[in-house]
Write a protein that holds these residues in place. Structure first.
Motif, PDB file in Angstrom:
ATOM      1  N   SER A 144      51.425  63.426  95.959  1.00  0.00           N
ATOM      2  CA  SER A 144      50.065  63.952  95.302  1.00  0.00           C
ATOM      3  C   SER A 144      49.290  62.850  94.390  1.00  0.00           C
ATOM      4  N   TRP A 197      53.327  66.917  96.654  1.00  0.00           N
ATOM      5  CA  TRP A 197      53.242  66.503  97.907  1.00  0.00           C
ATOM      6  C   TRP A 197      51.698  66.953  98.421  1.00  0.00           C
ATOM      7  N   ASP A 198      51.167  66.115  99.396  1.00  0.00           N
ATOM      8  CA  ASP A 198      49.921  66.658 100.189  1.00  0.00           C
ATOM      9  C   ASP A 198      50.313  66.367 101.481  1.00  0.00           C
ATOM     10  N   VAL A 240      45.992  59.119  98.407  1.00  0.00           N
ATOM     11  CA  VAL A 240      46.106  60.432  98.618  1.00  0.00           C
ATOM     12  C   VAL A 240      44.438  61.178  99.090  1.00  0.00           C
ATOM     13  N   LEU A 289      51.500  62.411 101.907  1.00  0.00           N
ATOM     14  CA  LEU A 289      51.390  61.302 100.787  1.00  0.00           C
ATOM     15  C   LEU A 289      51.781  62.231  99.543  1.00  0.00           C
ATOM     16  N   HIS A 296      49.755  59.515  94.797  1.00  0.00           N
ATOM     17  CA  HIS A 296      49.438  58.132  95.318  1.00  0.00           C
ATOM     18  C   HIS A 296      47.928  57.692  95.506  1.00  0.00           C
ATOM     19  N   GLN A 335      43.852  61.834 102.786  1.00  0.00           N
ATOM     20  CA  GLN A 335      44.268  63.479 103.082  1.00  0.00           C
ATOM     21  C   GLN A 335      43.074  64.343 103.428  1.00  0.00           C
ATOM     22  N   GLU A 382      49.533  71.573  99.765  1.00  0.00           N
ATOM     23  CA  GLU A 382      49.524  70.764  98.640  1.00  0.00           C
ATOM     24  C   GLU A 382      50.603  71.347  97.425  1.00  0.00           C
TER      25      GLU A 382
END
Length: 268
Positions: free
Chosen positions: A56, A90-91, A61, A54, A58, A64, A86
């Motif tokens: 970062s 993005w994660d 998130v 997802l 979102h 995650q 990370e």
């Protein structure tokens, strides 16, 4: 609401993945699941991994982190987490790849005993301290007696068939975003609603649940309260997202709750 799934991995995400895996030979974007913007099987010269992720920023998130926290405790029933990245907004989580079909919940399916076995193993796992969310808190808006759902077990709670893969003669559980702490009989109860949705009568669904030892320790009052609360949950979901499957789940939840009520009245 479901998270919109990207049909292609963005270049910056592919670069992040390849720093961990080496060059990707093939990428298979997957459509199943509701919680990830990215879900793909990445094949490299050395191995195949499943990557989900997802942005970062979102709103989900946090799922995650939940999956990363839970994974070391469920490797007996779930794919092992290989790494987390990370970076670049993005994660990402990368898991061992599981190659197998989704579980078939219909009556007579050979997958049902495999799900029972997996759920039985899971029911013996104590929720680690990192799982802060518990079922009484999660269900308090849907019942006046949320304390009946308290317990120390680690629960998966999301028994949609796409979260159960069949491989090597066993069921493997994926997508632990909604893991929670609570009474061990709750996972069999949640599974029973999915079984009704897939063609079982409520009595047949409970007969499958009864193959899991934790179900047979559940107080009748608690299960009845949970059945009624589950109807409220699906009413809320279907009201916000009236897709055919959510309406089917609402119907299944109501059928199960009606069955619980009728059975209790018959016992007098």
């Amino acid at each position: 609401m479901p998270t919109v799934r990207l049909t292609e991995i963005p270049p910056e995400v592919l670069a992040l993945i390849e720093t961990r895996t080496g060059p990707a030979l093939r990428i298979e974007n997957l459509s199943a699941g509701l919680n990830s913007e990215i879900a793909a099987r990445v094949r490299t010269p050395a191995a195949t991994v499943f990557v989900k992720g997802l942005h970062s920023g979102h709103r989900r998130v946090w799922t995650q982190q939940r999956e990363a926290d839970v994974n070391p405790h469920v490797t007996d029933v779930a794919p092992r987490l290989l790494w987390r990245s990370e970076d670049a907004g993005w994660d990402l989580l990368a898991f061992e790849d599981v190659d197998g079909p989704h579980a078939d919940y219909t009556p007579g399916s050979p997958d049902l005993p495999l799900v029972v076995a997996a759920m039985t193993r899971l029911s013996g796992v104590r929720a680690p301290d990192v799982v802060a969310r518990d079922m009484p808190d999660r269900m308090k808006a849907h019942t006046s007696t949320p304390e009946l759902f308290a317990g120390a077990a680690l629960l998966h709670t999301d028994w949609v068939p796409t979260n159960v893969l069949i491989t090597g003669g066993r069921a493997v559980l994926v997508d632990w975003a909604w893991a929670a702490r609570g009474a061990a009989w709750i996972d069999p109860a949640l599974w029973a609603v999915w079984l009704v949705k897939h063609g079982h009568t409520p009595a047949e669904a409970e007969a499958w649940a009864a193959r899991i030892p934790s179900w047979n320790t559940a107080p009748t009052e608690a299960v009845n309260a949970f059945a009624a609360a589950t109807v409220s949950v699906w009413e809320e979901i279907a009201d916000g997202d009236p897709e055919p499957w959510t309406l089917d789940m609402l119907t299944a939840a109501r059928r199960w709750a009606d069955h619980r009520s009728a059975s209790t009245q018959a016992r007098g």
